[in-house]
Motif scaffolding. Structure first.
Motif, PDB file in Angstrom:
ATOM      1  N   ARG A 176      29.376   8.894   7.709  1.00  0.00           N
ATOM      2  CA  ARG A 176      28.614   8.743   8.785  1.00  0.00           C
ATOM      3  C   ARG A 176      29.375   8.034   9.831  1.00  0.00           C
ATOM      4  NH1 ARG A 176      22.711   6.521   6.647  1.00  0.00           N
ATOM      5  NH2 ARG A 176      22.495   7.889   4.975  1.00  0.00           N
ATOM      6  N   LYS A 177      29.127   8.527  11.321  1.00  0.00           N
ATOM      7  CA  LYS A 177      29.607   7.772  12.203  1.00  0.00           C
ATOM      8  C   LYS A 177      29.053   6.378  12.458  1.00  0.00           C
ATOM      9  CE  LYS A 177      31.184  10.249  15.823  1.00  0.00           C
ATOM     10  NZ  LYS A 177      30.958  11.015  17.034  1.00  0.00           N
ATOM     11  N   LEU A 178      29.690   5.270  12.837  1.00  0.00           N
ATOM     12  CA  LEU A 178      28.990   4.122  13.052  1.00  0.00           C
ATOM     13  C   LEU A 178      28.009   4.231  14.498  1.00  0.00           C
ATOM     14  CD1 LEU A 178      31.825   1.880  11.986  1.00  0.00           C
ATOM     15  CD2 LEU A 178      29.559   1.673  10.959  1.00  0.00           C
ATOM     16  N   THR A 179      27.122   3.443  14.434  1.00  0.00           N
ATOM     17  CA  THR A 179      26.295   3.402  15.630  1.00  0.00           C
ATOM     18  C   THR A 179      27.047   2.696  16.864  1.00  0.00           C
ATOM     19  OG1 THR A 179      25.285   1.391  15.016  1.00  0.00           O
ATOM     20  CG2 THR A 179      24.274   3.178  14.230  1.00  0.00           C
ATOM     21  N   GLY A 180      26.794   2.677  17.933  1.00  0.00           N
ATOM     22  CA  GLY A 180      27.289   2.069  18.953  1.00  0.00           C
ATOM     23  C   GLY A 180      27.522   0.519  18.735  1.00  0.00           C
ATOM     24  N   HIS A 181      26.212   0.090  18.227  1.00  0.00           N
ATOM     25  CA  HIS A 181      26.392  -1.573  18.174  1.00  0.00           C
ATOM     26  C   HIS A 181      27.020  -1.837  17.142  1.00  0.00           C
ATOM     27  CE1 HIS A 181      23.229  -3.084  21.266  1.00  0.00           C
ATOM     28  NE2 HIS A 181      23.033  -1.976  21.080  1.00  0.00           N
ATOM     29  N   GLU A 182      27.179  -1.057  15.951  1.00  0.00           N
ATOM     30  CA  GLU A 182      27.831  -1.417  14.751  1.00  0.00           C
ATOM     31  C   GLU A 182      29.466  -1.427  15.297  1.00  0.00           C
ATOM     32  OE1 GLU A 182      26.828   1.499  12.006  1.00  0.00           O
ATOM     33  OE2 GLU A 182      24.894   0.448  11.565  1.00  0.00           O
ATOM     34  N   MET A 183      29.863  -0.396  16.017  1.00  0.00           N
ATOM     35  CA  MET A 183      31.141  -0.247  16.413  1.00  0.00           C
ATOM     36  C   MET A 183      31.543  -1.178  17.448  1.00  0.00           C
ATOM     37  SD  MET A 183      33.331   1.870  15.842  1.00  0.00           S
ATOM     38  CE  MET A 183      34.762   1.220  16.217  1.00  0.00           C
ATOM     39  N   ALA A 184      30.591  -1.847  18.419  1.00  0.00           N
ATOM     40  CA  ALA A 184      30.671  -3.263  19.113  1.00  0.00           C
ATOM     41  C   ALA A 184      30.998  -4.261  18.473  1.00  0.00           C
ATOM     42  CB  ALA A 184      29.493  -3.249  20.064  1.00  0.00           C
ATOM     43  N   SER A 185      30.164  -4.295  17.330  1.00  0.00           N
ATOM     44  CA  SER A 185      30.541  -5.468  16.331  1.00  0.00           C
ATOM     45  C   SER A 185      31.806  -5.297  15.669  1.00  0.00           C
ATOM     46  CB  SER A 185      29.494  -5.672  15.377  1.00  0.00           C
ATOM     47  OG  SER A 185      28.251  -6.326  15.791  1.00  0.00           O
ATOM     48  N   ARG A 186      32.188  -4.261  15.172  1.00  0.00           N
ATOM     49  CA  ARG A 186      33.329  -4.259  14.538  1.00  0.00           C
ATOM     50  C   ARG A 186      34.755  -4.579  15.364  1.00  0.00           C
ATOM     51  NH1 ARG A 186      34.750   0.387   9.975  1.00  0.00           N
ATOM     52  NH2 ARG A 186      32.725  -0.086   8.583  1.00  0.00           N
ATOM     53  N   LEU A 187      34.647  -4.011  16.815  1.00  0.00           N
ATOM     54  CA  LEU A 187      35.447  -4.375  18.010  1.00  0.00           C
ATOM     55  C   LEU A 187      35.625  -5.823  18.300  1.00  0.00           C
ATOM     56  CD1 LEU A 187      35.014  -1.240  20.187  1.00  0.00           C
ATOM     57  CD2 LEU A 187      37.116  -1.715  18.834  1.00  0.00           C
ATOM     58  N   SER A 188      34.530  -6.489  18.596  1.00  0.00           N
ATOM     59  CA  SER A 188      34.545  -7.742  18.738  1.00  0.00           C
ATOM     60  C   SER A 188      34.932  -8.644  17.969  1.00  0.00           C
ATOM     61  CB  SER A 188      33.013  -8.191  19.358  1.00  0.00           C
ATOM     62  OG  SER A 188      32.076  -8.327  18.522  1.00  0.00           O
ATOM     63  N   TYR A 189      34.589  -8.461  16.544  1.00  0.00           N
ATOM     64  CA  TYR A 189      34.970  -9.232  15.571  1.00  0.00           C
ATOM     65  C   TYR A 189      36.529  -9.053  15.024  1.00  0.00           C
ATOM     66  CZ  TYR A 189      30.525 -11.542  15.029  1.00  0.00           C
ATOM     67  OH  TYR A 189      29.693 -12.266  15.334  1.00  0.00           O
ATOM     68  N   MET A 190      36.954  -7.770  15.361  1.00  0.00           N
ATOM     69  CA  MET A 190      38.360  -7.599  15.254  1.00  0.00           C
ATOM     70  C   MET A 190      39.379  -8.284  16.239  1.00  0.00           C
ATOM     71  SD  MET A 190      40.338  -3.919  15.003  1.00  0.00           S
ATOM     72  CE  MET A 190      42.141  -3.852  15.170  1.00  0.00           C
ATOM     73  N   PHE A 191      38.974  -8.020  17.400  1.00  0.00           N
ATOM     74  CA  PHE A 191      39.881  -8.729  18.716  1.00  0.00           C
ATOM     75  C   PHE A 191      39.505 -10.266  18.936  1.00  0.00           C
ATOM     76  CE2 PHE A 191      42.554  -5.319  18.994  1.00  0.00           C
ATOM     77  CZ  PHE A 191      41.742  -4.029  18.814  1.00  0.00           C
ATOM     78  N   TRP A 192      38.129 -10.399  18.792  1.00  0.00           N
ATOM     79  CA  TRP A 192      37.884 -11.899  19.409  1.00  0.00           C
ATOM     80  C   TRP A 192      37.303 -12.743  18.206  1.00  0.00           C
ATOM     81  CZ3 TRP A 192      34.840 -11.375  24.766  1.00  0.00           C
ATOM     82  CH2 TRP A 192      35.908 -10.812  25.651  1.00  0.00           C
ATOM     83  N   GLY A 193      36.866 -12.315  17.146  1.00  0.00           N
ATOM     84  CA  GLY A 193      36.350 -13.007  15.955  1.00  0.00           C
ATOM     85  C   GLY A 193      34.960 -13.646  16.438  1.00  0.00           C
TER      86      GLY A 193
END
Lengths: 561, 477
Positions: A221-238
């Motif tokens: 399944r593709k991740l939802t927009g908010h799930e993707m947002a969290s993955r990105l922000s925790y990956m790059f900004w913690g």
């Protein structure tokens, strides 16, 4: 100050009859594979035509075990969410470090103590937050009415705190809770209870993911927009997504690789993009241990902290400001110093603030000659070629040497005025079985750095005034060959494809909170191909990693049917 | 249409005509009141690392009037001596079975009486994790009715290794997933035991605070239940565990003895200060004071007090005043323990046998263990000076059991483990005697003895059954 992690008077002795890096050793850094193509899958990067076709046809994202906020992430998140800089998670029970990182999904251990600490922190954060009620609410309850304001607050604050848009059911639940609390308390107290509850919610403490409707294959399944947002922000900004990311999620622009790339680039190049770079390398290098090791008296806590900052600033500079390449990281004749550090290293100058300095290009080899790493891999008053060689093999090549047999005598020879330390070490470890097989591989790269003392400073000769021999031969890697000193060695390492693959492996582990498995072959091949094409550009690697299918999709088995 | 739901909290509070016997709520908080009530039995496992110095610990002969040597001198007083029991000649067979790294094998078997789980080879020998539940977690599972089922207090246990060297307690089935951390922060421990109740709060205020907090926990518990149902099995189990812990926390809050006489709130320390060697004495004292009060108020009956991790790098020079220079750079605990000489005359590796360094190491190690004995005596005296519900002292109804992961540093021996027991568990244990079991008994048997002395019915086995013979009969009263 506590003493060094390893027994100060013990060496690491390795006994092995096979060659280093073959499968069979399951050291801390995963599969111990020597070929760098993932766990035993084999095949050259790029693969055969059939494999490439297979990769295009199916989406196999691999496991996505649910992540919990680490202490570092928790502190960053409450700072962003509430403007609270008290960093309460500093004293939470620490995560269990797995595969070198504290954000491994399996490292999120549970205990009664931790739950109590979380509850207490949430309680305090909430009580502080409502001391500035109108700022927190963002709504004039006198004008609008208490319940409408509370309702709005729940939706708006909830979207940020729980990192998804609350459903009608969720909103109603919180509203009933608010109403119940309001019946037995003041308006501020009722809001406080809501905040307290949200800070203990599994949507706050964890990052649950469900994805959108399944694909035709029903396997991913593709991740939802908010799930993707969290993955990105925790990956790059913690930390939690900022408003721009949240808006991008709502606008559904995070459902394509291009949309993701745009945000990833923004996050990485933003000043806050240094956060994850520094966090990653801090853990990779074990830099936090600098504050608890014992060296000469001159090595004060202030210097320990500065050495750590030096390396953090250096890696961030190379990746985000310089050309971003791993080879540059390994060879750049530069570092970050201030006046205190410069004086310590014997080159007085500089100002109070850390700044990039050009260093002697005949002595400096980027990350490899960073004071922090040379200090950590040493003993009080003595260098440790064994520790340094092991570190290089383990963390730079992902080729951890196998452990030594039990019951070997591992004492470091006491310094002798008439014999060089190198000769003593060779005598002890390279002339006898079962030690010589592995030490013939471990020691030489360690000897290469012997001009740097136990605190990372240059020395021309040993303490006993005997000359230092740094020559040797690198073996067991893909760039084997002779070298005269650490500069030659650095040039060899900078060419290594195995080392570049190690970089990918380490960042994969940091990003996904798990090791890469056979199911990730397509992802790893894709990353490898691109990393080679970019000549080992880490900046590009991080952006590519955020666009892989492993990052954008969720295996359907992660969710209840 | 909302369903009526009787919250867990309401049930525990005894609404709707359901009454629950809350332990000692009325009786406690009134010291000196003698009554015919039975006092609860408490047990605390007290840990220090790197063994002892047998030459200055072990009395020459078994029996009642045993010699108190240098290490245990703080107990050589008319008040404490009657409560002091020494046990030797008991071995950690499970640790021998693990093999590999001595400190790892010892630490993981010390409380579990089982050999490694998750065995892994390293450059320092095979290591692993505890092979099953630890004795403290086992004992607590049989004891109901206290707000906290157990307390795990630590002094600098999570600062250095943060792995199997750091944990003495394990939940059911052991392994890394069930390792139970000690709480190194007295501020955090204090809050667990006494809740964050403001000083001078009235009864009504306290009730209200607890009500609000449990209301949140009730609400949040539902969140975990709903979410976990939507997840795959791995994540579902994780959230279910989390939800159980929330439930336990809530139960503890609800049954809290709010009439408990609290020690002064410890001052907050930043994380790096919490792990500074110089702060050990102050942190230790805070933890001991909190534990003493927790026992006095029956907030819990099972505890561990863990001083540092196994093979710790602790440096004691800032508060043990002596000339440390003879040990050169090796003035940290682990290093000194390896520089020492065992009772049988062995030294570590190819260390020489009788240089000044070796002899001095024994002296240093004796001083270190003597310092720990002083702390133990402080704690024991605190319990001794606290009246219990049966007119005796809390110490009379307690057992403090001193454990360590090896018996001697130079040889990482698992024989003659140096057990010290202070207190007699309400007369269930003999006290004031030195027992020597000739290394014919495993420490499983000691723990079985303690379980029986705690009054747990049918407590006939513990740990790896291969090493169980039964209780140490001569130790039982």
């Amino acid at each position: 100050m506590k003493s060094t992690r390893t027994l100060a008077f013990s060496l690491l002795l390795f006994g092995c009859s096979g060659s280093i890096g073959t499968t069979g050793s399951t050291g801390e850094n995963g599969g111990g594979n020597g070929t760098g193509t993932g766990n035993g899958k084999g095949g050259a990067p790029g693969g055969t035509g059939t494999m490439q076709a297979a990769c295009k046809d199916t989406i196999t994202p691999g496991p996505s075990p649910m992540r919990r906020l680490t202490r570092w992430e928790y502190n960053n998140t409450v700072a962003d969410l509430l403007g609270d800089a008290t960093r309460p998670a500093e004293k939470f029970v620490p995560e269990a470090v797995q595969l070198g990182f504290d954000n491994n999904a399996d490292g999120a251990t549970l205990s009664a103590v931790l739950i109590s600490q979380q509850e207490d922190a949430a309680s305090q954060l909430a009580s502080t937050a409502v001391t500035k009620l109108s700022t927190l609410l963002g709504c004039d309850s006198a004008a609008k009415g208490e319940l409408p304001c509370a309702s709005e607050f729940i939706a708006r604050f909830g979207r940020r705190a729980l990192r998804h848009t609350l459903s009608a059911t969720e909103r109603e639940r919180y509203e009933s809770f608010y109403t119940k609390e309001r019946a037995t308390g003041t308006y501020a107290e009722a809001i406080e209870q809501v905040v307290h509850a949200m800070l203990l919610s599994p949507y706050f403490l964890y990052r649950p993911e469900f994805g959108t409707s399944p694909l035709d294959t029903k396997a991913a399944r593709k991740l939802t927009g908010h799930e993707m947002a969290s993955r990105l922000s925790y990956m790059f900004w913690g930390s939690m997504p900022d408003d721009i990311l949240l808006d991008a999620a709502d606008a559904d622009t995070l459902s394509t690789p291009e949309g993701i790339k745009a945000q990833a680039e923004r996050l990485l190049m933003h000043p806050r993009g240094q956060a994850s770079i520094k966090n990653f390398f801090g853990q990779w290098g074990g830099l936090s241990q600098l504050s608890s090791i014992t060296r000469d008296k001159i090595f004060t806590p202030q210097l320990a902290a500065l050495q750590m900052q030096e390396t953090e600033a250096f890696v961030d500079e190379i990746i985000r400001k310089d050309d971003g390449r791993w080879s540059t990281m390994l060879t750049a004749p530069a570092s970050f110093r201030n006046d205190v550090l410069s004086a310590f290293y014997g080159q007085p100058g500089g100002s109070k603030e850390l700044a990039r300095v050009a260093l002697d290009p005949k002595r400096t080899s980027g990350l490899l000659t960073q004071g922090s790493l040379l200090t950590l891999h040493a003993h009080p008053g003595q260098t440790s070629p064994v520790l340094r060689g092991k570190f290089l093999l383990e963390r730079v090549f992902c080729l951890p040497p196998p452990p030594p047999p039990n019951d070997v005598d591992a004492t470091v020879p006491a310094p002798d005025p008439n014999v060089s330390a190198r000769k003593q070490l060779e005598q002890k470890t390279q002339t006898v079985a079962p030690c010589m097989g592995c030490h013939a591989v471990i020691n030489p790269p360690g000897f290469a750095f012997d001009h740097f003392d136990s605190m990372g400073r240059w020395r021309d000769v040993e303490d006993n005034k005997l000359p230092i021999d740094t020559s040797g031969e690198l073996s067991g890697t893909d760039v084997d060959g002779p070298f005269g000193d650490h500069m030659d060695l650095g040039k060899l390492v900078a060419q290594s494809q195995t080392s570049r693959e190690c970089v990918i492996t380490e960042w994969f582990r940091y990003t996904h909170g798990r090791d890469h498995l056979e199911v990730d072959t397509c992802t790893m091949d894709e990353l490898r191909t691109k990393f080679e094409a970019s000549k080992g550009n880490i900046r590009q690697l991080l952006l590519d990693m955020a666009q892989t299918e492993a990052f954008r999709y969720l295996a359907s088995s992660e969710v209840a049917p | 249409m909302k369903r009526f739901q009787l919250s867990r909290r309401a049930v525990l509070r005894g609404t709707g005509g359901v009454s629950l016997a809350l332990p000692f709520l009325e009786i406690m908080g009134r010291p000196g009141r003698a009554s015919a009530a039975t006092a609860p039995k408490r047990i605390v496992f007290w840990y220090t690392t790197c063994g002892t110095v047998m030459q200055t610990w072990r009395p020459a002969a078994a029996g009642k009037n045993f010699e108190i040597k240098a290490i245990l001198k703080p107990f050589d007083t008319p008040e404490l001596r009657p409560h002091l029991t020494l046990v030797s000649g008991v071995s950690m067979e499970a640790a021998k079975k693990s093999g590999g790294n001595g400190h790892a094998a010892g630490m993981t078997a010390m409380m579990t009486c089982r050999s490694y789980k998750e065995r892994k080879p390293t450059e320092f020998g095979d290591v692993g994790w505890g092979g099953g539940i630890s004795i403290d977690q086992e004992l607590k599972s049989h004891i109901k009715g206290t707000p906290l089922s157990s307390l795990e207090l630590g002094i600098q246990t999570q600062g250095q290794y943060k792995n199997f060297y750091s944990y003495m307690s394990y939940g059911k089935d052991g392994g890394s997933a069930n390792a139970v951390p000690a709480d190194d922060d007295p501020v955090s421990t204090y809050k667990r035991v006494f809740s964050s109740l403001p000083a001078g709060a009235t009864r009504v205020e306290i009730e209200r605070i607890i009500k609000r907090r449990t209301s949140v926990l009730d609400f949040v518990g539902e969140d975990y239940k709903t979410l976990s149902a939507r997840l795959g099995s791995r994540d579902r189990m994780l959230l279910e565990r989390h939800a159980n812990l929330i439930r336990e926390l809530e139960n503890g809050l609800v049954t809290l003895n709010t009439a408990c006489e609290k020690p002064a709130q410890p001052g907050a320390l930043a994380r790096d200060a919490l792990y500074r060697d110089a702060n050990m004495p102050a942190i230790g004292k805070s933890q001991m004071d909190i534990l003493a009060a927790a026992f006095a108020c029956d907030q819990t009956r099972v505890a561990t007090l863990q001083w540092t991790e196994a093979q710790a790098g602790q440096v004691y020079s800032s508060f043990i005043n002596t000339d440390w220079t003879k040990q050169g750079d090796e003035i940290y605990h682990h290093g000194i323990s390896h520089a020492a000489v065992s009772a049988a005359g062995t030294t570590f590796g190819d260390n020489p046998k009788s240089t000044a360094v070796q002899l001095d190491a024994n002296d240093k190690l004796t001083l270190i263990n003597n310092w720990y004995a002083q702390q133990l005596a402080y704690f024991a005296n605190k319990l001794r000076n606290t009246p219990d519900v049966d007119g005796k002292s809390v110490l009379d109804n307690t057992a403090i059991v001193w454990v360590t992961e090896i018996s001697e540093g130079p040889n990482h021996s698992f024989n003659n483990m140096p057990y010290v027991i202070v207190g007699g568990l309400g007369g269930a244990l003999k006290t004031g005697e030195f027992f020597d079991y000739g290394n014919k008994r495993a420490h499983n048997d000691l723990f079985i003895t303690l379980g029986q002395a705690m009054g747990i019915p049918n407590f006939t086995t513990f740990g790896d059954p291969a090493f169980v013979k039964g209780p140490l009969d001569t130790l039982l009263a």
